[in-house]
Design a protein around this motif. Structure first.
Motif, PDB file in Angstrom:
ATOM      1  N   VAL A  26      16.517   4.512  19.351  1.00  0.00           N
ATOM      2  CA  VAL A  26      15.305   4.515  18.628  1.00  0.00           C
ATOM      3  C   VAL A  26      14.506   3.077  19.310  1.00  0.00           C
ATOM      4  O   VAL A  26      13.237   3.355  19.339  1.00  0.00           O
ATOM      5  CB  VAL A  26      15.554   3.665  17.179  1.00  0.00           C
ATOM      6  N   GLN A  30      10.981   4.189  20.469  1.00  0.00           N
ATOM      7  CA  GLN A  30       9.710   3.787  19.396  1.00  0.00           C
ATOM      8  C   GLN A  30       9.437   2.186  19.809  1.00  0.00           C
ATOM      9  O   GLN A  30       8.514   1.756  19.115  1.00  0.00           O
ATOM     10  CB  GLN A  30      10.191   4.037  17.994  1.00  0.00           C
ATOM     11  N   ASP A  33       8.803  -1.897  17.282  1.00  0.00           N
ATOM     12  CA  ASP A  33       8.219  -1.868  15.920  1.00  0.00           C
ATOM     13  C   ASP A  33       9.281  -1.183  14.970  1.00  0.00           C
ATOM     14  O   ASP A  33       8.864  -1.224  13.599  1.00  0.00           O
ATOM     15  CB  ASP A  33       6.942  -1.065  16.079  1.00  0.00           C
ATOM     16  N   THR A  34      10.110  -0.604  15.512  1.00  0.00           N
ATOM     17  CA  THR A  34      11.145  -0.065  14.472  1.00  0.00           C
ATOM     18  C   THR A  34      11.823  -0.877  13.395  1.00  0.00           C
ATOM     19  O   THR A  34      12.305  -2.072  13.599  1.00  0.00           O
ATOM     20  CB  THR A  34      12.358   0.839  15.165  1.00  0.00           C
ATOM     21  N   ALA A  35      11.599  -0.552  12.240  1.00  0.00           N
ATOM     22  CA  ALA A  35      12.255  -1.303  10.940  1.00  0.00           C
ATOM     23  C   ALA A  35      13.677  -1.326  11.004  1.00  0.00           C
ATOM     24  O   ALA A  35      14.376  -0.216  11.148  1.00  0.00           O
ATOM     25  CB  ALA A  35      11.794  -0.906   9.604  1.00  0.00           C
ATOM     26  N   ALA A  37      15.847  -1.359   8.733  1.00  0.00           N
ATOM     27  CA  ALA A  37      16.184  -0.438   7.693  1.00  0.00           C
ATOM     28  C   ALA A  37      16.232   1.063   7.987  1.00  0.00           C
ATOM     29  O   ALA A  37      17.035   1.894   7.597  1.00  0.00           O
ATOM     30  CB  ALA A  37      15.562  -0.513   6.407  1.00  0.00           C
ATOM     31  N   ALA A  38      15.210   1.554   9.021  1.00  0.00           N
ATOM     32  CA  ALA A  38      15.112   2.665   9.490  1.00  0.00           C
ATOM     33  C   ALA A  38      16.419   3.065  10.434  1.00  0.00           C
ATOM     34  O   ALA A  38      16.877   4.039  10.129  1.00  0.00           O
ATOM     35  CB  ALA A  38      13.762   2.784  10.259  1.00  0.00           C
ATOM     36  N   ILE A  39      16.676   2.130  11.232  1.00  0.00           N
ATOM     37  CA  ILE A  39      17.961   2.363  11.944  1.00  0.00           C
ATOM     38  C   ILE A  39      19.137   2.191  11.156  1.00  0.00           C
ATOM     39  O   ILE A  39      19.930   3.328  11.412  1.00  0.00           O
ATOM     40  CB  ILE A  39      17.988   1.119  12.861  1.00  0.00           C
ATOM     41  N   LYS A  41      19.520   3.553   8.238  1.00  0.00           N
ATOM     42  CA  LYS A  41      19.352   4.755   7.477  1.00  0.00           C
ATOM     43  C   LYS A  41      19.691   5.880   8.373  1.00  0.00           C
ATOM     44  O   LYS A  41      20.465   6.766   8.006  1.00  0.00           O
ATOM     45  CB  LYS A  41      17.972   5.016   6.976  1.00  0.00           C
ATOM     46  N   GLN A  42      19.350   5.919   9.803  1.00  0.00           N
ATOM     47  CA  GLN A  42      19.693   7.030  10.637  1.00  0.00           C
ATOM     48  C   GLN A  42      21.042   6.905  11.027  1.00  0.00           C
ATOM     49  O   GLN A  42      21.713   8.038  11.154  1.00  0.00           O
ATOM     50  CB  GLN A  42      18.775   6.805  11.820  1.00  0.00           C
ATOM     51  N   VAL A  47      21.427  -1.382   4.900  1.00  0.00           N
ATOM     52  CA  VAL A  47      20.999  -2.438   5.737  1.00  0.00           C
ATOM     53  C   VAL A  47      21.845  -3.509   5.665  1.00  0.00           C
ATOM     54  O   VAL A  47      21.783  -4.221   6.613  1.00  0.00           O
ATOM     55  CB  VAL A  47      19.297  -2.614   5.345  1.00  0.00           C
ATOM     56  N   ARG A  57      17.440  -8.898  14.777  1.00  0.00           N
ATOM     57  CA  ARG A  57      17.048  -7.657  15.583  1.00  0.00           C
ATOM     58  C   ARG A  57      17.565  -7.970  16.949  1.00  0.00           C
ATOM     59  O   ARG A  57      17.788  -6.735  17.597  1.00  0.00           O
ATOM     60  CB  ARG A  57      15.239  -7.601  15.368  1.00  0.00           C
TER      61      ARG A  57
END
Length: 191
Positions: A26, A30, A33-35, A37-39, A41-42, A47, A57
């Motif tokens: 990711v 990307q 800027d990737t949150a 929480a998105a990482i 989730k994937q 979280v 981070r």
């Protein structure tokens, strides 16, 4: 009485590995800027699990980068047990170029890690030198690779190759690997 050290559960280790794999991909695709929480989730975790393993981070980026490099370097030993040394070196070089391409996508993220006071590259040279030494030693053992070059010589060549390959087509990158292998392969006709 001292408390015995807790062993990390296998599911926690698997969660950590998934987080690192997803984070590397990711951040390369990307950027910063990737949150988180998105990482998470994937990776299929909450979280809270992400922050339990990686409180910032920058810690996640650093660990993802180091894990990628470690995997690439460990691959050298695996390849020499499965293939002749010259073939293992060619295969490893392809993996190394793939790694460098991914790492270039993470450059902004790695810059943030450096700005936070951590050096993600601290162990890089030693890991890469050991990997190349493994390949060269196997090549010396089976007679397929030159014995008059050092791991540092090869790393300098590979650094130039990696820089060039980032700006080359897939076909050109293949030819660059061929040139590297021509320079490393023992010429038995001349002996």
């Amino acid at each position: 009485m001292p408390t015995p050290a807790r062993r990390t559960r296998s599911d926690a280790l698997q969660n950590r590995e998934r987080l690192l794999a997803v984070a590397a991909r990711v951040f390369a695709e990307q950027g910063l800027d990737t949150a988180p929480a998105a990482i998470a989730k994937q990776a299929g975790v909450g979280v809270g699990t992400l922050y339990r393993h990686f409180p910032t981070r920058e810690a996640l980026i650093d660990a993802a980068y180091r894990r990628q490099l470690t995997r690439v370097c460990e691959l050298a030993a695996d390849l020499v047990t499965e293939h002749p040394a010259a073939t293992a070196t060619r295969l490893w070089t392809r993996h190394f170029l793939d790694y460098v391409t991914t790492k270039s996508g993470m450059s902004a993220a790695l810059d943030a890690v450096i700005a936070s006071g951590t050096d993600p590259y601290a162990d890089s040279r030693a890991l890469l030198t050991d990997a190349v030494a493994t390949l060269l030693e196997a090549g010396a053992g089976d007679g397929s690779l030159r014995t008059d070059v050092t791991p540092d010589d090869v790393l300098l060549l590979m650094g130039g190759l990696a820089h060039s390959a980032q700006h080359a087509t897939e076909e050109q990158a293949g030819r660059l690997i061929d040139l590297l292998m021509d320079s490393l392969t023992r010429n038995t006709a001349a002996n």
